[in-house]
Design a protein around this motif. Structure first.
Motif: not given
Length: 224
Positions: A72, A94-95, A126, A131-132, A135-136, A138-140, A154
């Protein structure tokens, strides 16, 4: 009458204290490892192999191979990252609308138990790496208070899926061949020792199983 009331009051206090101490003992027992030495695992059925840590059989025993993934923070993560470390591995995305959030919350219990111990690491792969992006992840990580010892990674999808199916053996569909287009989704947490051997499998949706994982890490620390 007053004396009798005082006796009853003190008796009640003593009973409460004894109950508290008793509960504390029970809780401590619950997080104790059930065994003094953990077994080794080398295939998807997770049949335990009871080997001595210096057994010659370990020279040809299954180990987690090297890999190269990105966490991340945009850092490349390989087996060198885990050199001399005990770590826990799982697979998520993450989704995920279902089990992943509960898995993350339960993995947080492992993080909390060893937050001051740099010898214990976590890696969450992931299964939707496109998709992950970094940046995604890191947000998670920020949303779930994930610390520096927990790597969300990832990378190449085939590498991640091969790691999950052929190295960590996380899927339960024994003997059923899977391809890159077959989605990898599992609730299993895998415990890896300092020598890259698999030493335990745990249900990441079950808090008691995760507590057992926390206890087994303590056992592994003593052994290693």
């Amino acid at each position: 009458m007053k004396k009798l009331k005082k006796i009853k009051k003190y008796s009640f206090l003593v009973l409460v204290i004894l109950q508290f101490l008793s509960c504390k003992k029970i809780n401590n027992k619950e997080i104790q490892s059930k065994i003094d030495v953990l077994p080794y695992y080398n295939e998807a059925s997770f049949t335990p192999k009871w080997l001595a840590s210096k057994s010659g059989k370990l020279k040809s025993f299954h180990k987690i191979p090297d890999f190269s993934l990105t966490n991340q923070n945009g850092k490349i993560i390989t087996q060198k990252t885990f050199k001399g470390k005990i770590y826990v591995a799982d697979f998520f995305f993450t989704t995920c609308p279902g089990i992943c959030l509960k898995m993350t919350n339960n993995m947080s219990l492992v993080q909390e138990a060893y937050k001051d111990d740099d010898e214990i690491l976590i890696i969450s792969h992931s299964v939707t790496p496109k998709k992950d992006a970094v940046s995604q992840l890191k947000k998670y990580a920020l949303e779930h208070n994930i610390n520096k010892n927990w790597h969300l990674v990832t990378g190449d999808k085939k590498e991640i899926y091969d790691l999950g199916r052929m190295s960590y053996f996380v899927e339960e569909d024994l003997g059923e061949p899977k391809g890159i287009d077959d989605f990898l989704h599992t609730e299993n947490f895998i415990l890896i020792d300092k020598n890259k051997y698999i030493r335990g499998i745990y249900n990441g949706l079950n808090k008691n199983s995760v507590k057992q994982l926390i206890a087994d890490i303590k056992t592994l620390k003593i052994e290693m």
